[in-house]
Design an enzyme around this catalytic site. Structure first.
Site, PDB file in Angstrom:
ATOM      1  N   THR A  18       1.105  -1.767   0.126  1.00 22.74           N
ATOM      2  CA  THR A  18      -0.364  -0.063   0.014  1.00 22.74           C
ATOM      3  C   THR A  18       1.141   1.676   0.215  1.00 22.74           C
ATOM      4  OG1 THR A  18      -0.226  -0.757   2.423  1.00 22.74           O
ATOM      5  CG2 THR A  18      -2.099  -0.986   0.594  1.00 22.74           C
ATOM      6  N   ASP A  19       2.186   0.663   0.053  1.00 21.83           N
ATOM      7  CA  ASP A  19       2.635   2.405   0.823  1.00 21.83           C
ATOM      8  C   ASP A  19       3.115   3.131  -0.151  1.00 21.83           C
ATOM      9  OD1 ASP A  19       5.221   0.380  -0.182  1.00 21.83           O
ATOM     10  OD2 ASP A  19       6.019   1.187   0.953  1.00 21.83           O
ATOM     11  N   GLY A 104      18.739 -10.151   5.103  1.00 19.07           N
ATOM     12  CA  GLY A 104      17.533 -11.045   3.337  1.00 19.07           C
ATOM     13  C   GLY A 104      16.458 -11.726   4.279  1.00 19.07           C
ATOM     14  N   GLY A 106      13.546  -9.717   5.140  1.00 22.40           N
ATOM     15  CA  GLY A 106      12.731  -9.228   5.003  1.00 22.40           C
ATOM     16  C   GLY A 106      12.293  -8.256   5.912  1.00 22.40           C
ATOM     17  N   SER A 108      13.647  -5.978   6.869  1.00 19.82           N
ATOM     18  CA  SER A 108      14.547  -4.290   6.761  1.00 19.82           C
ATOM     19  C   SER A 108      15.413  -4.043   7.370  1.00 19.82           C
ATOM     20  CB  SER A 108      13.292  -3.619   7.075  1.00 19.82           C
ATOM     21  OG  SER A 108      13.446  -1.937   6.184  1.00 19.82           O
ATOM     22  N   SER A 110      18.095  -3.226   5.553  1.00 13.38           N
ATOM     23  CA  SER A 110      18.788  -2.179   5.321  1.00 13.38           C
ATOM     24  C   SER A 110      18.381  -1.190   5.440  1.00 13.38           C
ATOM     25  CB  SER A 110      18.012  -2.197   3.841  1.00 13.38           C
ATOM     26  OG  SER A 110      17.063  -2.655   3.132  1.00 13.38           O
ATOM     27  N   ASP A 154       9.215   1.581   5.422  1.00 12.89           N
ATOM     28  CA  ASP A 154      10.701   1.017   6.306  1.00 12.89           C
ATOM     29  C   ASP A 154      11.915   1.979   7.440  1.00 12.89           C
ATOM     30  OD1 ASP A 154       9.824  -1.498   5.264  1.00 12.89           O
ATOM     31  OD2 ASP A 154      12.099  -1.829   3.726  1.00 12.89           O
TER      32      ASP A 154
END
Ligand code: ADP
Ligand code: MG
Length: 356
Positions: A18-19, A104, A106, A108, A110, A154
């Site tokens: 949705t983002d 990695g 999911g 986040s 990163s 994120d």
């Protein structure tokens, strides 16, 4: 002066894909964090190391991406670049990174890395940047420097989240609301290899944008289910139906939480998963098996979290059922001959902050 800062990974309670449709998301921060220790070098050179990549030291004077050689250091360089693009001067520093955020999966890692580096550098440079501007600066590093077209969720969660709360984020206005959230969320890392993820993500975004254009609205946020029925292409119709129904589920979830009816969000989570599976088509067998096994073992609700094509499932469970639900998912994975999953309970935790 030495500065240390940390930032968490996140899970998204509800509001998936949705983002980038200017909609709503409801993430919370994990109790796992990435920590950056920054020591000014007094030289015209940055040095970067990470426990995660024991390969050695990366040195650079200016944050230029080396074309065609994507490296984890680009997330760090990207944040320095993003700050410089905003007109900020920061003294070169030695940056050391350590983390207990799974990488990695999911969750986040990163954004945790970007937001930890950003928080440390803002302090080191004595920069006066409003906290609410930091997610966008970190996102720009990932979008425009690393080249990953992620939304703003994120980085917003990693910077702004509060312990004991989920973060309602309006991805159009960037308005936020901290929603008290006290329930047991079991996170199941399915360990499924991320397949196809980049191309499929770009394709989903393009389809959503095309649907909005056909409906003559700025974004799918502005459409309702009767609009969706008017779309000519059946695949586009299903993609749009996911986004429109998912935005409604986020708002319903927030209303239930505000009313103290926390267990009743379970069916909304499960509906979200079904929609991601059938309409948005971003699940994989590991995600579907984990959700089914968790529900069978008595979870109030369960869904994939993150972009899909691998990654994690979250399940809303009674504290006393954690072990049983975990074992049930493990057995289902063994029966399906999947790699064993890793499950843990995640309490909503604090966003980025300086460390003493
Ligand atoms: P996720 O954000 O879901 O964990 P991504 O693929 O978006 O997955 O980001 C993972 C990448 O981020 C890693 O491949 C690496 O480049 C970088 N990264 C994350 N955490 C660290 C860390 N602690 N040290 C170095 N690089 C990291
Ligand atoms: Mg990421």
């Amino acid at each position: 002066m030495r500065v240390s800062a940390s930032a968490p990974g996140r899970v998204n309670l509800i509001g998936e894909h949705t983002d980038y449709n200017a909609g709503f998301v409801l993430p919370f921060a994990l109790p796992f964090r990435t920590t950056v220790t920054a020591t000014p070098t007094g030289l015209d050179e940055w040095t970067v190391t990470s426990d995660w990549s024991p390969g050695g030291v990366t040195r650079f004077d200016r944050p230029q991406a080396a074309p065609g050689s994507a490296s984890w250091v680009d997330y760090v360089r990207g944040v320095i670049w993003s700050l410089q693009e905003e007109g900020h001067e920061i003294p070169c520093a030695d940056l050391h990174i350590s983390s207990d955020v799974p990488v990695g999966s999911g969750l986040s890692s990163s954004a945790a890395l970007e937001c930890a580096v950003l928080t440390a550098l803002v302090e080191l440079g004595g920069l006066d940047i409003p906290t609410e501007d930091l997610p966008r600066i970190a996102q720009r590093a990932e979008n425009d420097f690393v080249g990953v077209p992620c939304g703003i969720m994120d980085q917003s969660a990693s910077i702004l989240a509060r312990a004991g709360h989920a973060l309602l984020l309006d991805c159009r206005t960037l308005e936020t609301e901290h929603i008290p959230f006290d329930a047991t969320i079991l996170v199941i890392d399915t360990k499924a290899p991320h397949r196809l993820v980049d191309g499929e993500y770009a394709q989903r975004r393009a389809t959503c944008e095309a649907a909005a254009r056909e409906l003559l609205v700025p974004a799918l946020r502005d459409a309702d289910l009767s609009d969706v029925d008017r779309l000519s292409d059946p695949v586009m119709r299903r993609r749009a139906r996911h986004v429109v129904s998912e935005n409604a589920r986020v708002l319903e979830t927030v209303a239930l939480l505000a009313a103290g009816r926390v267990h009743e969000i379970g069916p909304l989570m499960t509906d979200s998963h079904t929609s991601l599976k059938n309409d948005f088509e971003v699940t994989v067998p590991e995600l579907d098996v984990a959700v089914a096994a968790a529900l069978e073992a008595g979870a109030y609700g369960a869904r994939m979290t993150g972009g899909g094509f691998g990654g994690c499932v979250i399940a809303l469970v009674e504290p006393r059922d954690v072990a049983f639900v975990t074992e049930s998912v493990e057995s289902a994975f063994a029966r399906s001959k999947f790699t064993p999953p890793h499950a843990f309970v995640a309490a909503p935790s604090a966003g980025a902050h300086l460390e003493k």
